[in-house]
Design a protein around this motif. Structure first.
Motif, PDB file in Angstrom:
ATOM      1  N   LYS A  17      -4.540 -15.719 -27.851  1.00 58.10           N
ATOM      2  CA  LYS A  17      -3.640 -16.660 -27.175  1.00 58.10           C
ATOM      3  C   LYS A  17      -2.601 -17.197 -28.154  1.00 58.10           C
ATOM      4  O   LYS A  17      -1.412 -17.293 -27.839  1.00 58.10           O
ATOM      5  CB  LYS A  17      -4.469 -17.832 -26.634  1.00 58.10           C
ATOM      6  CG  LYS A  17      -4.363 -18.025 -25.156  1.00 58.10           C
ATOM      7  CD  LYS A  17      -5.317 -19.102 -24.649  1.00 58.10           C
ATOM      8  CE  LYS A  17      -5.353 -20.334 -25.517  1.00 58.10           C
ATOM      9  NZ  LYS A  17      -6.006 -21.492 -24.920  1.00 58.10           N
ATOM     10  N   GLN A  18      -3.050 -17.537 -29.357  1.00 56.89           N
ATOM     11  CA  GLN A  18      -2.123 -18.082 -30.361  1.00 56.89           C
ATOM     12  C   GLN A  18      -1.106 -17.022 -30.794  1.00 56.89           C
ATOM     13  O   GLN A  18       0.093 -17.311 -30.930  1.00 56.89           O
ATOM     14  CB  GLN A  18      -2.902 -18.577 -31.575  1.00 56.89           C
ATOM     15  CG  GLN A  18      -2.031 -19.324 -32.582  1.00 56.89           C
ATOM     16  CD  GLN A  18      -1.387 -20.564 -31.976  1.00 56.89           C
ATOM     17  OE1 GLN A  18      -2.076 -21.399 -31.399  1.00 56.89           O
ATOM     18  NE2 GLN A  18      -0.060 -20.686 -32.079  1.00 56.89           N
ATOM     19  N   PHE A  21       1.419 -16.638 -28.125  1.00 56.95           N
ATOM     20  CA  PHE A  21       2.339 -17.792 -28.143  1.00 56.95           C
ATOM     21  C   PHE A  21       3.373 -17.619 -29.253  1.00 56.95           C
ATOM     22  O   PHE A  21       4.572 -17.838 -29.045  1.00 56.95           O
ATOM     23  CB  PHE A  21       1.534 -19.080 -28.345  1.00 56.95           C
ATOM     24  CG  PHE A  21       2.374 -20.324 -28.260  1.00 56.95           C
ATOM     25  CD1 PHE A  21       2.591 -20.938 -27.033  1.00 56.95           C
ATOM     26  CD2 PHE A  21       2.961 -20.867 -29.398  1.00 56.95           C
ATOM     27  CE1 PHE A  21       3.382 -22.089 -26.950  1.00 56.95           C
ATOM     28  CE2 PHE A  21       3.754 -22.010 -29.319  1.00 56.95           C
ATOM     29  CZ  PHE A  21       3.961 -22.620 -28.095  1.00 56.95           C
ATOM     30  N   ASP A  22       2.906 -17.208 -30.436  1.00 52.66           N
ATOM     31  CA  ASP A  22       3.816 -17.015 -31.575  1.00 52.66           C
ATOM     32  C   ASP A  22       4.853 -15.924 -31.273  1.00 52.66           C
ATOM     33  O   ASP A  22       5.956 -15.949 -31.825  1.00 52.66           O
ATOM     34  CB  ASP A  22       3.025 -16.645 -32.835  1.00 52.66           C
ATOM     35  CG  ASP A  22       2.140 -17.805 -33.308  1.00 52.66           C
ATOM     36  OD1 ASP A  22       2.381 -18.948 -32.861  1.00 52.66           O
ATOM     37  OD2 ASP A  22       1.213 -17.552 -34.101  1.00 52.66           O
ATOM     38  N   LYS A  24       6.139 -15.535 -28.408  1.00 52.14           N
ATOM     39  CA  LYS A  24       6.880 -16.056 -27.249  1.00 52.14           C
ATOM     40  C   LYS A  24       6.455 -15.410 -25.929  1.00 52.14           C
ATOM     41  O   LYS A  24       7.270 -15.231 -25.017  1.00 52.14           O
ATOM     42  CB  LYS A  24       8.393 -15.914 -27.462  1.00 52.14           C
ATOM     43  CG  LYS A  24       8.918 -16.660 -28.684  1.00 52.14           C
ATOM     44  CD  LYS A  24      10.427 -16.621 -28.739  1.00 52.14           C
ATOM     45  CE  LYS A  24      10.998 -17.572 -29.773  1.00 52.14           C
ATOM     46  NZ  LYS A  24      10.456 -17.420 -31.138  1.00 52.14           N
ATOM     47  N   TYR A  26       4.204 -16.170 -22.891  1.00 49.84           N
ATOM     48  CA  TYR A  26       3.541 -17.338 -22.330  1.00 49.84           C
ATOM     49  C   TYR A  26       2.877 -17.060 -20.985  1.00 49.84           C
ATOM     50  O   TYR A  26       2.060 -17.860 -20.518  1.00 49.84           O
ATOM     51  CB  TYR A  26       4.549 -18.477 -22.141  1.00 49.84           C
ATOM     52  CG  TYR A  26       5.411 -18.749 -23.359  1.00 49.84           C
ATOM     53  CD1 TYR A  26       4.822 -19.048 -24.588  1.00 49.84           C
ATOM     54  CD2 TYR A  26       6.797 -18.691 -23.289  1.00 49.84           C
ATOM     55  CE1 TYR A  26       5.601 -19.293 -25.711  1.00 49.84           C
ATOM     56  CE2 TYR A  26       7.587 -18.936 -24.402  1.00 49.84           C
ATOM     57  CZ  TYR A  26       6.989 -19.239 -25.608  1.00 49.84           C
ATOM     58  OH  TYR A  26       7.769 -19.469 -26.709  1.00 49.84           O
TER      59      TYR A  26
END
Ligand code: ATP
Ligand code: MG
Length: 113
Positions: A17-18, A21-22, A24, A26
């Motif tokens: 998930k991280q 997110f990094d 972009k 979502y």
């Protein structure tokens, strides 16, 4: 457009998930799943006779992306999910025919992005 489907180890979900997110990314759908790979759901050190597959808990992640997000998404999943051990998971990349945002009626790349 592609639909990226990844089966990963459940305990790697926070890292994946991280990493997404990094990168972009979502938008995603995450589901609990059961699965078995080339070890038939057993560890490589299992010594008994295997008569049937063993289904292990996995997490399935689905992400619909435009073409320019395919590689960043795949790389992010690898970055978050890889330990180098058996069972790290698998990523499938499927052609995606259509995407519709129900609220606006937008279609295709507009609806995905
Ligand atoms: N060919 C496949 N078709 C459908 N699902 C698969 C396939 N291969 C793997 N999976 C799914 O991915 C999960 C993780 O697979 P896994 O990482 O164990 O693959 P593997 O091919 O056995 O590789 P490894 O040798 O690294 O373990 C499985 O539990 C299953 O849910
Ligand atoms: Mg395996």
């Amino acid at each position: 457009m592609k639909l990226i489907v990844a089966m990963i180890q459940p305990h790697m979900l926070p890292d994946v998930k991280q990493a997404l997110f990094d990168a972009k990314v979502y938008k995603m759908t995450v589901t609990n799943a059961l699965g078995s790979g080339q070890q038939k759901g057993y560890t490589e050190t299992y010594r008994g006779v295997i008569h049937s597959i063993n289904l292990l808990k996995k997490v399935r992640i689905e992400i619909a992306v435009n073409e320019d997000f395919v590689e960043p998404t795949v790389e992010a999943i690898i970055k978050g999910a890889r330990t180098g051990q058996i069972g790290d998971g698998k990523i499938l990349v499927l052609d995606l025919g259509e995407c519709v945002r129900i609220r606006t009626g937008e279609r295709g790349g507009e609806a995905i992005g």
